[in-house]
Design an enzyme around this catalytic site. Structure first.
Site: not given
Length: 272
Positions: A152, A209, A241
């Site tokens: 991330c 995502d 995600h």
């Protein structure tokens, strides 16, 4: 063997408050045969805590920088470092937000985002340079065999550090943001540096995502075509995600295992 530095204020035994409750799918890697724990290392303006894990015998270990999510160096990131150590690496996860605030104590992501937004990219890149220097000088690391992986927020950082330090061998970026507003703290994003990359980076992204539109992934792939890095991007069509984050509902076991195997093969292919 555990070697936790008791003076490190951010050394937590569990997960960041903001990621509660924890999924029952969480993976736990033990410390048997390892040196693992928090230590403080010198950086340009003082010290920062890092979580390091490495085999308890041997030396000249290949180094892997493990770059945190927005939630800090909590148990999941520590566990990933231990997974690398079990494979024979010296894995180091620096607390890259610590000057701006201890995000592990915050229970709401809306409290975390403003803190993380104040972290300058230049500070992060400098801290990672210093982390490698410490690994070579003080932790039996091989400075000629350095890789990086991040998740991330750390996925974005992985691309940027690969552009910043062409001496590293390879990177693997997990679902890192690729485009954004240009600011004084964040003057460039992965799409901006992709065409100049020489370090091979493997990007792992989820087709579902919601925070990383697929058109930005396509822009990255287009820019990579003109680089000499031979980087690659994999999109898992059904993955959301944070599909490697086994402590969260976003975890997808099939894609996570495939991505982890691809990471290991990528590192080996490029001398790690």
């Amino acid at each position: 063997m555990s070697n936790t530095n008791s003076t490190t204020t951010t050394a937590t035994n569990g997960f960041a408050q903001a990621v509660q409750p924890i999924s029952n799918q969480v993976i736990t890697t033990d410390t048997q045969g390892l040196v693992a724990g928090f230590v403080n290392i010198p950086v340009k303006d003082g010290e920062i805590p890092v979580y390091r894990a490495q085999p308890d015998t041997g030396d000249n270990f290949p180094i892997v920088l493990v770059i945190q999510e927005i939630f800090g160096v909590h148990e999941h990131i520590q566990d990933i470092a231990r997974r690398f150590a079990k494979l024979g690496y010296l894995a180091i996860a620096p607390e890259l937000f610590i000057r701006q605030g201890d995000v592990s104590k915050l229970s709401n992501i809306d409290e975390i985002r403003p803190i993380v937004a104040t972290v300058p990219d230049a500070q992060v890149l400098s801290d990672l340079d210093d982390t490698i220097a410490w690994a070579v000088k003080s932790a039996k690391g091989n400075g000629d065999r350095v890789g990086i992986t991040g998740f991330c927020w750390g996925g974005r950082t992985t691309w940027l550090y690969a552009a910043h330090n062409p001496q590293i061998k390879a990177g693997v970026a997990w679902y890192g943001r690729l485009l954004g507003d240009t600011t004084e703290r964040q003057p460039q994003h992965p799409v901006d540096v992709a065409s100049k990359l020489t370090v091979p980076v493997l990007g792992l992204y989820g087709g579902q995502d919601a925070g990383i539109p697929l058109d930005t992934v396509e822009k990255l792939k287009e820019q990579l075509k003109s680089s000499s890095s031979k980087s690659e991007v994999i999109v898992y069509p059904d993955a959301p995600h944070a599909f490697l984050a086994d402590y969260r509902p976003s975890y997808r076991e099939t894609e996570a295992k495939d991505g982890w195997e691809r990471l290991q093969a990528w590192f080996k292919q490029h001398g790690l």
